[in-house]
Design a protein around this motif. Structure first.
Motif, PDB file in Angstrom:
ATOM      1  N   LEU A 400      46.828  61.798  75.481  1.00 37.14           N
ATOM      2  CA  LEU A 400      45.831  61.439  74.485  1.00 37.14           C
ATOM      3  C   LEU A 400      46.448  61.433  73.091  1.00 37.14           C
ATOM      4  O   LEU A 400      46.258  60.508  72.298  1.00 37.14           O
ATOM      5  CB  LEU A 400      44.694  62.466  74.549  1.00 37.14           C
ATOM      6  CG  LEU A 400      43.277  61.991  74.341  1.00 37.14           C
ATOM      7  CD1 LEU A 400      42.952  60.843  75.259  1.00 37.14           C
ATOM      8  CD2 LEU A 400      42.313  63.149  74.589  1.00 37.14           C
ATOM      9  N   ALA A 401      47.214  62.498  72.832  1.00 40.09           N
ATOM     10  CA  ALA A 401      47.837  62.614  71.509  1.00 40.09           C
ATOM     11  C   ALA A 401      48.828  61.484  71.287  1.00 40.09           C
ATOM     12  O   ALA A 401      48.907  60.917  70.195  1.00 40.09           O
ATOM     13  CB  ALA A 401      48.536  63.960  71.382  1.00 40.09           C
ATOM     14  N   LEU A 402      49.547  61.129  72.324  1.00 40.10           N
ATOM     15  CA  LEU A 402      50.548  60.068  72.194  1.00 40.10           C
ATOM     16  C   LEU A 402      49.874  58.732  71.885  1.00 40.10           C
ATOM     17  O   LEU A 402      50.302  57.983  71.004  1.00 40.10           O
ATOM     18  CB  LEU A 402      51.343  59.978  73.500  1.00 40.10           C
ATOM     19  CG  LEU A 402      52.719  59.353  73.368  1.00 40.10           C
ATOM     20  CD1 LEU A 402      53.601  60.214  72.502  1.00 40.10           C
ATOM     21  CD2 LEU A 402      53.330  59.149  74.734  1.00 40.10           C
ATOM     22  N   VAL A 403      48.802  58.477  72.616  1.00 39.50           N
ATOM     23  CA  VAL A 403      48.087  57.220  72.390  1.00 39.50           C
ATOM     24  C   VAL A 403      47.519  57.176  70.984  1.00 39.50           C
ATOM     25  O   VAL A 403      47.619  56.164  70.276  1.00 39.50           O
ATOM     26  CB  VAL A 403      46.960  57.067  73.433  1.00 39.50           C
ATOM     27  CG1 VAL A 403      46.036  55.937  73.042  1.00 39.50           C
ATOM     28  CG2 VAL A 403      47.546  56.823  74.797  1.00 39.50           C
ATOM     29  N   PHE A 404      46.962  58.286  70.562  1.00 36.77           N
ATOM     30  CA  PHE A 404      46.380  58.319  69.222  1.00 36.77           C
ATOM     31  C   PHE A 404      47.476  58.105  68.189  1.00 36.77           C
ATOM     32  O   PHE A 404      47.294  57.352  67.224  1.00 36.77           O
ATOM     33  CB  PHE A 404      45.684  59.667  68.988  1.00 36.77           C
ATOM     34  CG  PHE A 404      44.680  59.641  67.859  1.00 36.77           C
ATOM     35  CD1 PHE A 404      44.094  58.463  67.459  1.00 36.77           C
ATOM     36  CD2 PHE A 404      44.318  60.806  67.216  1.00 36.77           C
ATOM     37  CE1 PHE A 404      43.170  58.439  66.427  1.00 36.77           C
ATOM     38  CE2 PHE A 404      43.396  60.798  66.184  1.00 36.77           C
ATOM     39  CZ  PHE A 404      42.825  59.608  65.784  1.00 36.77           C
ATOM     40  N   ALA A 405      48.615  58.766  68.408  1.00 41.52           N
ATOM     41  CA  ALA A 405      49.724  58.605  67.468  1.00 41.52           C
ATOM     42  C   ALA A 405      50.141  57.139  67.398  1.00 41.52           C
ATOM     43  O   ALA A 405      50.358  56.592  66.316  1.00 41.52           O
ATOM     44  CB  ALA A 405      50.900  59.473  67.889  1.00 41.52           C
ATOM     45  N   LEU A 406      50.204  56.508  68.550  1.00 39.49           N
ATOM     46  CA  LEU A 406      50.594  55.099  68.576  1.00 39.49           C
ATOM     47  C   LEU A 406      49.616  54.253  67.764  1.00 39.49           C
ATOM     48  O   LEU A 406      49.999  53.427  66.934  1.00 39.49           O
ATOM     49  CB  LEU A 406      50.641  54.606  70.024  1.00 39.49           C
ATOM     50  CG  LEU A 406      50.852  53.113  70.151  1.00 39.49           C
ATOM     51  CD1 LEU A 406      52.313  52.798  69.973  1.00 39.49           C
ATOM     52  CD2 LEU A 406      50.344  52.579  71.458  1.00 39.49           C
ATOM     53  N   LEU A 407      48.324  54.492  68.003  1.00 40.18           N
ATOM     54  CA  LEU A 407      47.318  53.691  67.306  1.00 40.18           C
ATOM     55  C   LEU A 407      47.365  53.964  65.808  1.00 40.18           C
ATOM     56  O   LEU A 407      47.220  53.052  64.991  1.00 40.18           O
ATOM     57  CB  LEU A 407      45.927  53.998  67.866  1.00 40.18           C
ATOM     58  CG  LEU A 407      45.719  53.553  69.311  1.00 40.18           C
ATOM     59  CD1 LEU A 407      44.446  54.143  69.869  1.00 40.18           C
ATOM     60  CD2 LEU A 407      45.674  52.045  69.401  1.00 40.18           C
ATOM     61  N   LEU A 408      47.598  55.214  65.463  1.00 41.01           N
ATOM     62  CA  LEU A 408      47.648  55.550  64.041  1.00 41.01           C
ATOM     63  C   LEU A 408      48.880  54.919  63.388  1.00 41.01           C
ATOM     64  O   LEU A 408      48.802  54.377  62.286  1.00 41.01           O
ATOM     65  CB  LEU A 408      47.682  57.067  63.849  1.00 41.01           C
ATOM     66  CG  LEU A 408      46.381  57.786  64.173  1.00 41.01           C
ATOM     67  CD1 LEU A 408      46.572  59.287  64.091  1.00 41.01           C
ATOM     68  CD2 LEU A 408      45.280  57.363  63.221  1.00 41.01           C
ATOM     69  N   PHE A 409      50.007  54.987  64.083  1.00 43.32           N
ATOM     70  CA  PHE A 409      51.211  54.382  63.513  1.00 43.32           C
ATOM     71  C   PHE A 409      51.010  52.884  63.365  1.00 43.32           C
ATOM     72  O   PHE A 409      51.485  52.272  62.412  1.00 43.32           O
ATOM     73  CB  PHE A 409      52.427  54.676  64.385  1.00 43.32           C
ATOM     74  CG  PHE A 409      52.985  56.050  64.149  1.00 43.32           C
ATOM     75  CD1 PHE A 409      53.129  56.524  62.858  1.00 43.32           C
ATOM     76  CD2 PHE A 409      53.352  56.871  65.193  1.00 43.32           C
ATOM     77  CE1 PHE A 409      53.639  57.786  62.612  1.00 43.32           C
ATOM     78  CE2 PHE A 409      53.854  58.140  64.962  1.00 43.32           C
ATOM     79  CZ  PHE A 409      54.002  58.597  63.675  1.00 43.32           C
ATOM     80  N   SER A 410      50.315  52.320  64.317  1.00 46.91           N
ATOM     81  CA  SER A 410      50.055  50.896  64.213  1.00 46.91           C
ATOM     82  C   SER A 410      49.187  50.609  62.997  1.00 46.91           C
ATOM     83  O   SER A 410      49.415  49.652  62.270  1.00 46.91           O
ATOM     84  CB  SER A 410      49.386  50.404  65.482  1.00 46.91           C
ATOM     85  OG  SER A 410      49.197  49.021  65.416  1.00 46.91           O
ATOM     86  N   GLN A 411      48.205  51.459  62.773  1.00 47.13           N
ATOM     87  CA  GLN A 411      47.384  51.271  61.583  1.00 47.13           C
ATOM     88  C   GLN A 411      48.223  51.416  60.328  1.00 47.13           C
ATOM     89  O   GLN A 411      47.946  50.795  59.303  1.00 47.13           O
ATOM     90  CB  GLN A 411      46.257  52.302  61.546  1.00 47.13           C
ATOM     91  CG  GLN A 411      45.225  52.096  62.622  1.00 47.13           C
ATOM     92  CD  GLN A 411      43.909  52.724  62.241  1.00 47.13           C
ATOM     93  OE1 GLN A 411      43.471  52.652  61.103  1.00 47.13           O
ATOM     94  NE2 GLN A 411      43.252  53.368  63.183  1.00 47.13           N
ATOM     95  N   ALA A 412      49.246  52.271  60.411  1.00 43.32           N
ATOM     96  CA  ALA A 412      50.108  52.455  59.258  1.00 43.32           C
ATOM     97  C   ALA A 412      51.029  51.265  59.059  1.00 43.32           C
ATOM     98  O   ALA A 412      51.652  51.135  58.022  1.00 43.32           O
ATOM     99  CB  ALA A 412      50.929  53.728  59.419  1.00 43.32           C
ATOM    100  N   GLY A 413      51.122  50.415  60.080  1.00 38.20           N
ATOM    101  CA  GLY A 413      51.964  49.235  59.945  1.00 38.20           C
ATOM    102  C   GLY A 413      53.381  49.459  60.399  1.00 38.20           C
ATOM    103  O   GLY A 413      54.311  48.881  59.862  1.00 38.20           O
ATOM    104  N   VAL A 414      53.552  50.323  61.385  1.00 38.80           N
ATOM    105  CA  VAL A 414      54.889  50.569  61.908  1.00 38.80           C
ATOM    106  C   VAL A 414      55.255  49.429  62.852  1.00 38.80           C
ATOM    107  O   VAL A 414      54.419  48.979  63.634  1.00 38.80           O
ATOM    108  CB  VAL A 414      54.917  51.927  62.639  1.00 38.80           C
ATOM    109  CG1 VAL A 414      56.185  52.092  63.437  1.00 38.80           C
ATOM    110  CG2 VAL A 414      54.776  53.053  61.635  1.00 38.80           C
TER     111      VAL A 414
END
Lengths: 517, 204, 105, 674
Positions: A400-414
């Motif tokens: 769950l944490a990994l997926v959230f991190a991915l989505l958040l990084f994507s929002q950050a524009g990584v």
């Protein structure tokens, strides 16, 4: 008996003959099939519930809703096919009420996707909160039908009605968790401010009508190209009022103030829809009005969108950083994202439309997935949203944490995520249009916002984990629906991040044919 | 004659509108609203919009305001509001400035066009043509140009029904309510934010 | 004097603008959600008056037809809005708009 | 030709390794996952060699070519393709990335032994290698940027690898945020290229650079430079690199010494035609930032106690040399130093990892000493690295550093002086490290029986940062060597087992790197242009943008002698301070002076002394670090201020809408000219 009947109906027949029959326009049914599917499914669901009183089987409602939304999206295929046929191209239908073009089809699909994600989330949520019932799904489908109307609206009145359909359902949904004080507050705030803003929108339509004599965007455009309305205050005032209503809907500063409060208070699955579907519909309306109706007045509205974009970007990023409630953070970050779309919109070029379409499409899945996590972590009562509630999530639920991190990084524009290309195109469109300072500000706020996403991630992965708390977190239930939604969102985010042309292609095909452009 | 009607009706409208805003008691506000609605209906008649005048009275005054009054009575919220002071500092002054601007700017806009509408004439059919009653004219427009808009209003009404049903479903008891936000300290939030920021830095 | 001048259609527009502004101001200064909502109705009425006036000025029936939609929207808004207000005020009859400020920051 | 078609294999193999590890990493477990990853890197190295050979076969003017794999982003008029840009520079980079990378992968197999996340570590390493190769091989700025961000993200993951430790996780956070600032510059540059040239592919940028206006070229160059100082840890954005040492040592070696941090230098070298077009202030700025960073970081390195921190600051310092070289137009020496540095710095880091491993996770050099007896291979290879970085001929570092100093002299003798002082300091602090770690007395005891002592040791590790303060106490302890051996003494480190040599998987890479560090200088030998292999190889990339210097051979020799003397002086000073005294503990006066090295430095070097080094350290900690944090505080404060507007009152919000409406109306009506 017959004579009596004949006598009784005679006056009616006489009345019929006295008037010309109204020549009703031809209805191109296939163009509104997606809309009919959504509305039909909603009404069917409602009727079925009235008869059976309980779902046919567990998960029936979300399944039916998703199928309907996917069906609506699929039904756009023949329309798309016909539009892409170079001999026929885009056209207006239903007496000019709707524009059938690539843009409307694309946005329809985006809105339907957001419905799928929200419906999948809602399933587990409603069960957990003891709010079982079909109403949410019905309203979701009806609201989405409003969004679909907005995306295609070729007439300001149709746009307004679409907006009201979209909004009224969402006002109700925001307030639906009646046991939560904050949900009620969110509902009433959204409602009061929403109706206030739509009054402005309506006044804008009235003034535009006065200035141009029509509410039809194509007619407005052709009137404005034929009759040069220089220094026409009525038209400009109408444009200003229209912008107020539409910018409110997309949560642009200074019309954004409702967003954090409503997002924080409203039920999480509903917020997922608000941030994706409602926002996409709002932008669809905005783009239609500005690019179609007022395209000849570009020099007048461009600076306004420019300024609003800067304000929106900054407010969203700066305010997000100081929050401690994750739901509220994402609310502010959604304001920042709206700023990025505005960056693309202000370019007033085809590339600008493409960039905003790409942004909205990828953001739909980003935010849908993010709110899926928030729904899960919120737990019963939907109130565990502080940063502390995310501490140590990586230990308890690593996936769950990994997926959230991915989505958040994507929002950050990584890079390697859809968020990167979304931001890239938006800024590229602005650069292309020569708006260098705006592009620089946009990039700067992306840097600021990176702090925010990082803050959440760090608290998930680090956090002085209170070990006593972990067993409880380990039991965080992930409902099937939410899991499916997460998988969809992750696949899209990564897929688009690695192969952006799957989305840029359709986006490019879609705008080339925006009616009147 | 029209001038006289206009001034009387306009006076009723404005008085009603001010009544809505200035009445302490919501019941009085609702009744003042009826006044405005009636005044507007008269102005409709004065401009040959007879059908709309009738609809205005029936729907607005007859249904909407009654609904308002019904809710006020149902909830028993006809308590007078203290209007002498606004708890939000500066709100009232700012509101009045904004109100004046919202009045003045459209008027100024109108002035730029020589107090006239600049749109296309008789785009969807004439009003002044006495051979076609306004009911018929409106009907024709609704079933031709605005047919799609007319149809989708049904969705709006469906939403109103479903929404009302959902909101009225069941009223939770006070004990079941979730007040999920802790009472915040009344000290400035900025301080709290910076304190939080420093603690965050501390762990960094 | 004014009476003698005969009525200009633009007067209606000025009146409508005044109604709209009063409604907007009312929403900003009143605390009772019901009254705030009535102010929205005032604003919508100002718009209908504007439409009808433009309809007359342009000799176009379309402006009148639009008013029908505004009425429908107003009715639907009232149902939903009052639904939300009732849901809240049933438990807290004295709640004003200012009391609903848990969410902030 | 056929060999050149293998280009795609270079990044594809690490990517395949990454994907395989994602899917089956846990199944493979230890050591299978490590071997898989290493094999992929070795394969990639093989492919690179093949491409290198293929490129050698071609005539010089045909050695630059792009290879488009597929249309990546067809949007509007900017069709950005996914392809590789193969030229001598990228192939040279790939050679040492994959070569050194393979060795570090191999080393990691031993180093990460027993870690619960063994396979995950290699997964990240392979992903890193893939990103790095994309950065180097990408045929347009965006692809490079993706690699650039990819290596940043991997670095972030790897630094935070042991994420349960808050300090380490926050170090990762710092790296992430600082790099974003640099990335901002990079993004601006990309968009500026798009706007000015309508393309971001290297083919068109490099050929179109001449048509750029001076201002545009300056903007692009300056922004790329900002990006480069972020990634290559130059002043003032270097702060993340020393903190990044929190990660596992192979990460430090691979990412923070050999490859990722050099990507800034690579980028500037790649876009040399743009820098040539830019205003004349750009190059001196680059040179002075580089020189300043080199000196500044070297002074900080002098007072570090953590074995890895010394190397970290040393890396910053050496990167400064490379920027100095780029700034004076000496691209070949920059690349040359980048390559030799990759060899010896990777060697030093891996050696330090081996020491840490052998010392059971001890990193404080003041608790080591005499380790050459316990780990001879590590010691021998470390000494090679030391001599290389100190600039002792004929080790590789001598040649590359000398070349840079030569160009600096030709450009501006002041730069040369700064470089020379840095060289002296470098020799000094590296000698200090070697003497403290491998020579002298053992400042630890082995007590295998008492488990309780391991706890003491663990507790001691915690206050490594405050160790500076206990310096005096420790010095006193050594004044009385008879008590120093007592296990009960608080200040003496107690090991639960004797230091030991590392396994072959770790020593083999050390030996290989040591070999490279010795002979690496051969690729560009001084004095005769026949031996300028690297310069000839890179000529198609650099063309006339490489600075041409005209310095007499006598001067060249003189400069080289001075540089060597500086290095030897540094070593001698360190020897006098750290070793002489230890061998001669009967002379308490010398010992005391010696241990208080700060005072000794003052007397020996006549320099700023302890205060100066302390000041540099403090400046690092408070001002630069503070500035980075201060930006964050500013953001928070402005956000906090705005927060007041979000009062929660719906009427306030409505006022905002009404106010916005009024503003819009006013703006639009102001457009009306009456």
């Amino acid at each position: 008996m017959h004579a009596l009947l004949a006598n009784l109906t005679a006056p009616l027949q006489a009345a019929d003959e006295a008037f010309d029959p109204i020549p009703t326009p031809e209805i191109e049914w296939f163009t509104i099939v997606p809309l009919l599917v959504l509305v039909g499914a909603a009404l069917g669901l409602m009727t079925l519930t009235a008869i059976t009183r309980r779902p046919l089987f567990g998960g029936f409602y979300p399944l039916a809703t998703s199928v309907a939304a996917i069906g609506a999206a699929v039904c756009t295929w023949p329309i798309w096919d016909r539009i892409q046929d170079p001999e026929r191209g885009p056209f207006t239908a239903l007496a000019g009420a709707i524009g059938v073009d690539g843009f409307s089809v694309f946005m329809t699909v985006v809105i339907c996707s957001s419905v799928v994600v929200a419906a999948l989330l809602a399933d587990g949520y409603l069960k957990r909160e003891g709010l079982d019932g079909p109403e949410l799904y019905v309203l979701l489908l009806l609201s989405a039908s409003g969004g679909v109307v907005m995306a295609a609206a070729n007439d300001l009145i149709v746009l307004f009605l679409g907006l009201e359909i979209l909004s009224l359902a969402v006002y109700t949904l925001a307030a639906m968790h009646l046991r939560r004080v904050t949900s009620q507050e969110a509902g009433i705030k959204y409602f009061v401010l929403g109706s206030f803003a739509s009054a402005f929108l309506l006044y804008g339509i009235a003034l535009t009508y006065g200035a141009t004599g029509s509410t039809n965007l194509v007619e407005i455009l052709s009137y404005l190209t034929q009759v040069a309305l220089f220094d026409n205050g009525l038209l400009l005032a109408g444009m200003a009022m229209l912008l107020v209503g539409l910018l409110f809907k997309v949560a642009a500063a200074p019309f954004h103030a409702w967003t954090p409060d409503v997002y924080q208070g409203a039920p999480s699955p509903v917020v997922a829809y608000m941030a994706s579907g409602v926002k996409a519909a709002g932008f669809a309306g905005l783009i239609r009005v500005l690019y179609l109706g007022f395209q000849t007045y570009r020099v007048d509205w461009q600076p306004v969108i420019y300024a609003v974009a800067i304000l929106t970007l900054l407010v969203g990023a700066l305010m997000a950083v100081v929050q401690t409630d994750v739901k509220r953070m994402l609310a502010y970050s959604s304001i920042n994202h709206a700023g990025f779309v505005l960056v693309a919109v202000q370019a007033a070029t085809e590339r600008g439309v493409q960039a905003s379409m790409f942004y909205l499409a990828s953001y739909t899945f980003l935010v849908g997935g993010s709110f899926a996590i928030i729904t899960i972590v919120g737990r019963t009562g939907d109130d565990r949203h502080s940063l502390d509630d995310y501490r140590g999530l990586a230990k308890a639920r690593p996936a769950l944490a990994l997926v959230f991190a991915l989505l958040l990084f994507s929002q950050a524009g990584v890079p390697f995520t859809s968020g990167f290309f979304a931001k890239f195109y938006a800024i590229a469109a602005a650069v292309d249009a020569g708006s260098y300072p705006l592009a620089a500000v946009a990039m700067l706020t992306a840097v600021i916002a990176a702090f925010l996403y990082l803050r959440i991630t760090v608290s998930m992965f680090l956090g002085d984990v209170d070990d006593a708390d972990i067993p409880e977190r380990r039991t965080l239930p992930v409902p099937v629906g939410a899991a499916i939604a997460l998988v969809i969102c992750v696949v899209v985010t990564l897929g688009v991040g690695i192969f952006p042309h799957v989305l840029t292609g359709p986006a490019g095909d879609a705008t080339a044919v925006l009616v009147g452009f | 004659m029209e001038t006289f009607v206009f001034f009387v009706a306009a006076a009723i409208c404005l008085a009603g509108a001010l009544g809505v805003v200035l009445s302490k008691n919501p019941v009085h506000s609702a009744l003042s609203l009826v006044g405005t609605l009636f005044g507007v209906a008269v102005l409709f008649v004065a401009q040959n919009a007879n059908f709309l005048a009738a609809v205005q009275v029936i729907i607005y005054a007859g249904a909407i305001v009654v609904l308002f009054l019904f809710v006020i009575m149902l909830l028993g919220v006809d308590r007078a509001e203290n209007l002498s002071v606004d708890p939000l500092v500066g709100q009232r002054a700012a509101a009045i400035v904004a109100g004046v601007a919202i009045f003045a700017l459209p008027v100024a806009a109108l002035a730029t066009t020589g107090w006239d509408a600049t749109g296309a004439i008789a785009n969807l059919g004439s009003v002044s043509d006495s051979a076609v009653p306004d009911v018929e004219g409106i009907g024709r427009v609704l079933f031709t140009r605005y047919i799609f808009a007319l149809e989708i209003t049904s969705i709006l009404l469906a939403i109103a029904v479903v929404g009302a049903v959902m909101l009225a479903k069941k009223s939770p008891k006070a004990a079941d309510m979730i007040v999920d936000l802790p009472a915040r300290p009344t000290s400035t939030d900025a301080d709290a934010a910076s304190a939080d920021a420093t603690s965050e830095e501390g762990t960094a | 004097m004014l009476l003698a001048a005969g009525v200009e259609p633009s007067w209606y527009l000025v009146l409508a603008s005044a109604l709209f502004a009063i409604g907007a101001t009312g929403l900003l200064v009143r605390r009772n959600p019901l009254v705030m909502f009535m102010c929205v109705e005032l604003m919508l009425n100002a718009v209908t008056l504007t439409f009808v006036t433009f309809s007359r000025m342009l000799d176009d029936i379309g402006g009148q037809a639009v008013v029908v939609f505004v009425l429908v929207v107003a009715a639907a808004e009232v149902v939903v809005g009052l639904g939300i207000i009732v849901a809240i005020m049933r438990r807290r009859p004295d709640a004003t708009a200012d009391d609903l400020a848990l969410l902030k920051g | 030709m056929e060999l050149l078609d293998l280009v795609w294999l270079i990044p594809a193999l690490p990517l395949a390794g990454f994907l395989l590890l994602v899917l089956g990493g846990r199944l493979l477990g230890e050591p299978g996952a490590g071997w898989l990853a290493t094999a992929m890197m070795a394969g990639s190295f093989g492919a690179t060699v093949a491409v290198f050979v293929g490129l050698l076969d071609r005539p010089e003017e045909e050695r630059v070519f792009g290879q488009t794999l597929f249309e990546w982003m067809p949007i509007g008029g900017w069709d950005i393709d996914f392809g590789f840009y193969v030229d001598p520079l990228s192939v040279a980079m790939c050679l040492f990335i994959t070569g050194v990378g393979t060795l570090i992968h191999l080393y990691s197999v031993g180093y990460m032994h027993g870690d619960v996340n063994f396979s995950k570590f290699f997964l990240y390493l392979n992903l890193f290698a893939f990103s790095m190769l994309m950065l180097v091989l990408g045929d347009n700025l965006l692809l490079t940027f993706l690699g650039w961000e990819g290596v940043g993200a991997c670095s972030y993951f790897l630094i935070s690898f042991w994420f349960t430790d808050p300090e380490k996780a926050s170090a990762g956070k710092k790296a992430f945020v600082t790099n974003r600032i640099g990335d901002w510059g990079f993004m601006v540059a990309i968009f500026a290229c798009l706007a000015a040239l309508g393309s971001i592919s290297y083919d068109e940028i490099l050929s179109g650079a001449g048509s750029l206006s001076g201002t545009t070229a300056t903007l692009i160059a300056a922004c790329l430079f900002v990006g480069a100082i972020g990634k290559s840890a130059q002043f003032p954005l270097y702060v993340w690199l020393p903190d990044a040492m929190a990660g596992p040592t192979p990460v430090s070696a691979l990412i923070h010494a050999a490859t990722m941090v050099t990507s800034g230098v690579y980028l500037l070298t790649r876009v040399n035609p743009i820098i040539a077009e830019a205003d004349t202030w750009i190059q001196p700025t680059i040179a002075w930032v580089g020189a300043g960073t080199a000196l500044f970081a070297a002074t900080i390195a002098v007072s570090q106690k953590d074995i890895k921190k010394v190397l970290a600051y040393s890396t910053v310092s050496q990167l400064g040399y490379m920027f100095l070289a780029v700034g004076v137009g000496a691209y070949v020496p920059a690349v040359f130093h980048m390559i030799t540095h990759a060899f010896f710095k990777a060697l030093l880091f891996l050696g330090s990892g081996s020491v840490i491993h052998g010392m059971h996770e001890e990193q404080d050099m003041t608790r080591m000493g005499g380790l050459r007896k316990y780990m001879p291979i590590t010691a021998a290879t470390f000494i090679v690295g030391w001599l290389a970085i100190a600039g002792v001929p004929p080790f590789s570092g001598f040649f590359s550093k000398d070349e840079i100093l030569l160009y600096a002299w030709a450009e501006n003798p002041a730069l040369w002086v700064v470089g020379l002082v840095t060289a002296l300091l470098t020799a000094f602090y590296m000698s200090r490290q070697v003497f403290l770690v491998f020579f002298g007395d053992e400042r630890f005891t082995v007590d295998a029986d008492h488990d309780a002592h391991t706890e003491v040791a663990a507790a001691d590790e915690g206050d490594a940062d405050t160790a500076l303060d206990t310096e005096g106490a420790e010095a006193e302890a050594l004044e009385h060597p008879d008590t120093a051996g007592a296990p009960q003494h608080d200040d003496v480190h107690v090991l639960h087992a004797a230091p030991h040599e590392s396994p072959w998987t770790m020593t083999l890479p050390l030996v290989a790197l040591a070999g490279l560090a010795i002979v690496g200088g051969a690729i560009q030998l001084p004095f005769t242009s026949d031996l300028h292999f690297l310069a000839d190889w890179l000529h198609p990339v650099l063309g006339d943008n490489e600075a041409h210097i005209d310095v007499a051979t006598g001067t060249k020799v003189g400069l080289a002698v001075v540089a060597v003397l500086a290095g030897l002086t540094g070593i001698a000073i360190a020897y006098a301070i750290y070793l002489r005294r230890m061998r001669d503990p009967i002379e308490p006066a010398i010992l005391e002076e010696g241990w208080r090295y700060d005072r000794a430095i003052t007397s020996f070097m006549g320099g700023p002394g302890r205060a100066g080094f302390e000041a540099a350290s403090n400046f690092d900690r408070t001002v630069v670090d503070g500035a980075v944090n201060g930006v964050g505080a500013l953001v928070r404060r402005s956000g906090g201020g705005l927060r007041g507007l979000q009062s929660g009152f719906v009427r306030n919000y409505a006022l905002g809408i009404a106010g916005g409406a009024v503003l819009l109306l006013a703006y639009f009506l102001a457009q009306v000219t009456l």
